[in-house]
Scaffold this motif. Structure first.
Motif, PDB file in Angstrom:
ATOM      1  N   CYS A 178       0.853  -1.186   0.000  1.00 43.23           N
ATOM      2  CA  CYS A 178       0.000   0.000   0.000  1.00 43.23           C
ATOM      3  C   CYS A 178       0.890   1.237   0.000  1.00 43.23           C
ATOM      4  CB  CYS A 178      -0.912  -0.001   1.224  1.00 43.23           C
ATOM      5  SG  CYS A 178      -1.714   1.586   1.514  1.00 43.23           S
ATOM      6  N   CYS A 205       0.000   3.548   3.527  1.00 41.96           N
ATOM      7  CA  CYS A 205       0.440   3.258   4.896  1.00 41.96           C
ATOM      8  C   CYS A 205       1.584   2.254   4.955  1.00 41.96           C
ATOM      9  CB  CYS A 205      -0.729   2.732   5.717  1.00 41.96           C
ATOM     10  SG  CYS A 205      -1.257   1.066   5.249  1.00 41.96           S
ATOM     11  N   TRP A 251       1.386  -0.921   4.194  1.00 33.83           N
ATOM     12  CA  TRP A 251       0.903  -2.295   4.422  1.00 33.83           C
ATOM     13  C   TRP A 251       1.506  -3.230   3.373  1.00 33.83           C
ATOM     14  CZ3 TRP A 251      -1.946  -5.101   0.791  1.00 33.83           C
ATOM     15  CH2 TRP A 251      -2.480  -6.330   1.238  1.00 33.83           C
ATOM     16  N   CYS A 257      -6.553  -1.123   0.389  1.00 31.87           N
ATOM     17  CA  CYS A 257      -5.676  -1.575   1.473  1.00 31.87           C
ATOM     18  C   CYS A 257      -6.515  -2.025   2.673  1.00 31.87           C
ATOM     19  CB  CYS A 257      -4.743  -0.437   1.876  1.00 31.87           C
ATOM     20  SG  CYS A 257      -3.819  -0.805   3.382  1.00 31.87           S
ATOM     21  N   CYS A 292      -5.718   0.665   5.652  1.00 31.46           N
ATOM     22  CA  CYS A 292      -6.101   2.082   5.671  1.00 31.46           C
ATOM     23  C   CYS A 292      -7.155   2.436   4.626  1.00 31.46           C
ATOM     24  CB  CYS A 292      -4.870   2.971   5.481  1.00 31.46           C
ATOM     25  SG  CYS A 292      -4.243   2.989   3.790  1.00 31.46           S
ATOM     26  N   ASN A 342      -6.846   2.803   1.456  1.00 33.98           N
ATOM     27  CA  ASN A 342      -6.274   3.413   0.257  1.00 33.98           C
ATOM     28  C   ASN A 342      -6.385   2.439  -0.928  1.00 33.98           C
ATOM     29  OD1 ASN A 342      -4.620   4.605  -1.647  1.00 33.98           O
ATOM     30  ND2 ASN A 342      -2.716   4.246  -0.505  1.00 33.98           N
TER      31      ASN A 342
END
Ligand SMILES: [Zn+2]
Ligand SMILES: [Zn+2]
Length: 762
Positions: free
Chosen positions: A464, A467, A469, A504, A507, A509
């Motif tokens: 991601c 963040c 991830w 994601c 978050c 996204n």
């Protein structure tokens, strides 16, 4: 009343005593059916004894003696006993799994004869020149059968569809099947071929030990003239009397196989059997074909896990009866019965697939060496990049070194190796502009390129951008690999998979990016750049179907492919005449790995993959994309300097106290409860430390700390390990023998534990 001690396939390091009824004759090595708990099991008689500790009211009788196959030989039982002891593994679980499945079953063996096929009268009358050209496979089968009768396995080597095509030919009445007369006599001159023999009725005599040398006849295609180095190797090995271990170190293309062929010829002439071990099951059909073409009327069989149960039993029995003259097999074939064994060859001896990674964790190469020694026959370990263990043994004089330094075809040159510094060049999704340019030139010249990357899937991880991830597996410590074709994230460690998320999970996204490259991504980048190129991806995903890989090889050979993208599957022993360029992507992670063997493996792999380039009359080129072009490993590759590389690696190993200068054993444990896993290993360690203080053994024993495994969590199991090492093999063995009962006394329910002797994986 007599008592027999039986090996049973149960996880207990003991034999089991049974009685034999009066008048029943039981031989050592015989298979028997016995009651065990509430079940009946097949076991193997290991000993006949006069007394037993089992009380008379508890001992049970043998239910049945299985007479449908010959007893196992004392030599094989000794070999298995040695393995059980050396690898600290229960005797029954060593003996029974070494046999073909049919011999482990309590059902009687109904040995269906393996049918052979030959041309019928009308088939023989066919004019192949006027046979429809598009029926390629049928033509091939007819041509082959015109030479000699074949069984199905032999015909399947011609093509993946041979089975179906054969049926068609049978229906047309051109081909007929027959049961070959059992070639179980000791007559070496009759093979699977049932050509009318002039020697009908002749009693064959296998030369007794010490008897005069008798020359057996077989057809030998001897069109190849040996180089002086090859001749020297052949002479040294054939002149060996009794056990000797040779390391045949031959650069790619130096003609190791030709040396094998001449050695086989020598052994076959004297009526002996040859065992040839190869690392890869995928290589067996190809090699089988090759050796058959060189020895057309010799009984050659293969033994590997890809055979049907019936085929495997048949082949195993052919070996057991001495009828099979050449036995070609993967690691399990090291346990084949070979009454006339006269030579063992281990090809690609450095390959880690000779080591079994579960059950009896044996190294087939090492067991083969023990076996050669036990039988007093020579053994040849062949490789372009010998394992450092074998190389060290050859240097110290335990093995005899034989070198092939020249390419057998004088014109063929070693490929030129160049590094591309990825930090100083334009990259397109992981592929450098230079490499793309070279590939483009090959396409124009109608030559093939191979792009080697040791990761399948599209990208090793999804990230991601918001963040950070990463697509981790929820059951493992590893990452989930992006497979774009089927829109999945897949864990290559436990098999868990999910659909690719739209956003994601952490978050929300929506901007998720694939990081790094796998075979699928390389394939799509290349397809975009070269829209008209024919690209073939070869990895475990694209070859899942059993015959797919062989079909692909045929495509490559027919030059129906411009660019090959693949993993190490492509690196092994395949000869692609039109291939002139090899590109290696992302080899760097192995340079600074925590596994001390990673660099050794990478070097072997790169030499092997580089060897695919330019074998015929066309010079080959290898381009390696790396951030470390000055690394000694790449320098050694460029100068084709295995010796220098091996010397520096051995010096490092000696300084660091790693194999081959020490001998290791690894105790592994895994379980759902972390504290259980560590409690077990720590108790095992405490026992080991106490033991090492009280035990008088040669050399020192070093006991390391309990540490997490390289993959500390897999499929929701916590994994940890304990390493023990010693400066002498004998010392380690003595220590392990004393340690084992202490380990057995520890509670390890709910845990999966294993002791790995001479481990390759850390
Ligand atoms: Zn995020
Ligand atoms: Zn997983």
């Amino acid at each position: 009343m007599s008592i027999v001690r039986i090996a049973l396939d149960v996880p207990l390091s003991t034999l089991f005593d049974y009685t034999v009824a009066e008048g029943v004759v039981v031989a050592i090595g015989q298979r028997v059916i016995v009651p065990f708990g509430r079940r009946q099991m097949v076991g193997v008689v290991m000993e006949c004894v006069a007394t037993t500790d089992v009380s008379p009211e508890r001992i049970k009788p043998v239910l049945q003696v299985l007479l449908d196959s010959a007893p196992l030989s004392a030599g094989l039982l000794d070999l298995l006993r040695f393995c059980s002891d050396y690898y600290r593994y229960p005797i029954g679980q060593t003996v029974l799994p070494a046999l073909p499945a049919r011999l482990r079953s309590d059902k009687p063996i109904i040995s269906k004869p393996i049918l052979s096929y030959r041309l019928s009268a009308s088939g023989a009358a066919l004019d192949l020149d006027s046979f429809p050209k598009r029926k390629v496979v049928q033509r091939r089968i007819l041509a082959k059968l015109a030479e000699q009768p074949c069984n199905l396995a032999q015909l399947k080597a011609l093509s993946t569809t041979a089975g179906a095509q054969l049926k068609t030919l049978e229906q047309q009445g051109w081909v007929e099947s027959f049961s070959p007369a059992p070639s179980l006599s000791l007559d070496r001159t009759t093979s699977h071929s049932t050509r009318p023999s002039k020697n009908d009725g002749q009693v064959a005599g296998y030369p007794a030990k010490g008897g005069g040398e008798q020359i057996a006849q077989h057809t030998f295609d001897n069109a190849h003239i040996l180089t002086s180095e090859q001749q020297l190797a052949v002479d040294s090995i054939t002149q060996a009397s009794g056990y000797a271990c040779f390391l045949l170190h031959g650069i790619t293309g130096s003609g190791k196989t030709e040396v094998y062929v001449h050695l086989m010829h020598h052994v076959l002439q004297r009526g002996g059997q040859v065992l040839l071990l190869v690392p890869e099951i995928n290589l067996t059909p190809q090699l089988e074909n090759y050796f058959r073409s060189r020895f057309p009327d010799v009984n050659l069989i293969s033994l590997h896990s890809g055979l049907s149960e019936g085929e495997r039993l048949h082949n195993w029995q052919q070996a057991q009866l001495g009828a099979a003259q050449i036995v070609l097999g993967t690691r399990l074939s090291v346990f084949a019965e070979l009454p006339k064994l006269a030579l063992i060859i281990v090809d690609e001896e450095h390959d880690s697939s000779f080591k079994q990674q579960d059950g009896l964790r044996y190294s087939a190469r090492d067991v083969a060496i023990f076996r050669a020694n036990q039988r007093g026959v020579p053994i040849v370990l062949g490789s372009a990049t010998p394992s450092l263990e074998s190389y060290h043994n050859a240097q110290s004089g335990r093995y005899q070194m034989l070198k092939l330094t020249g390419r057998a075809l004088a014109a063929a040159r070693l490929p030129a190796v160049r590094c591309i510094n990825i930090n100083q060049t334009v990259m397109h999704h992981g592929i450098s502009e230079n490499l793309l340019r070279e590939i483009g030139q090959r396409i124009v010249r109608r030559e093939q390129s191979l792009i080697f990357i040791n990761r399948r899937g599209y990208a090793p991880v999804l990230m991601c951008t918001g963040c950070g991830w990463l697509s981790g597996c929820k059951h493992c410590a590893g990452k989930m690999v992006l497979h774009l074709k089927d829109q999945r994230l897949r864990c290559h460690h436990c098999g868990y998979q999910v659909r690719v998320p739209h956003a994601c999970p952490s978050c929300g996204n929506a901007d998720l990016h694939p990081v790094g490259s796998g075979t699928q991504r390389v394939e799509s980048v290349l397809q975009e750049r070269f829209p008209d190129a024919r690209i073939l991806r070869v990895d475990r995903d694209s070859t899942r179907n059993k015959r797919a890989w062989q079909a692909m090889r045929e495509q490559i050979h027919a030059n129906e492919v411009d660019i090959l993208v693949g993993t190490q599957m492509l690196a092994k022993g395949h000869d692609f005449p039109a291939l002139t360029l090899v590109g290696v992507l992302n080899p760097d992670s192995a340079l600074y790995s925590s596994d001390f063997r990673a660099a050794e493996k990478l070097f072997a792999q790169l030499v092997q993959v580089a060897g695919r380039a330019g074998r015929a009359d066309k010079p080959g080129e290898v381009l390696i994309q790396t951030a470390f072009p000055e690394h000694p490993l790449f320098r050694a590759l460029q100068t084709h300097d295995f010796e220098g590389w091996a010397a520096s690696q051995l010096a490092e190993r000696q300084m660091a106290g790693f194999p081959p200068f020490v001998y290791q054993a690894m105790l592994r444990a895994e379980g759902k409860q972390e504290n259980e896993v560590y409690r077990y290993l720590n108790e095992a360690r405490t026992a080991a430390v106490t033991l090492s203080r009280s035990l008088e053994i040669p050399g020192q024993v070093e006991i390391f700390g309990v540490v997490p495994a390289a993959m500390p969590r897999r499929a929701n199991h916590i994994r940890a390990q304990l390493l023990i090492q010693s400066t002498t093999r004998k010392g380690l063995q003595q220590f392990l023998r004393a340690w084992q009962p202490l380990l057995d006394a520890l509670t390890a329910q709910k845990l999966r534990c294993s002791l790995d002797i001479d481990p390759l994986e850390f």
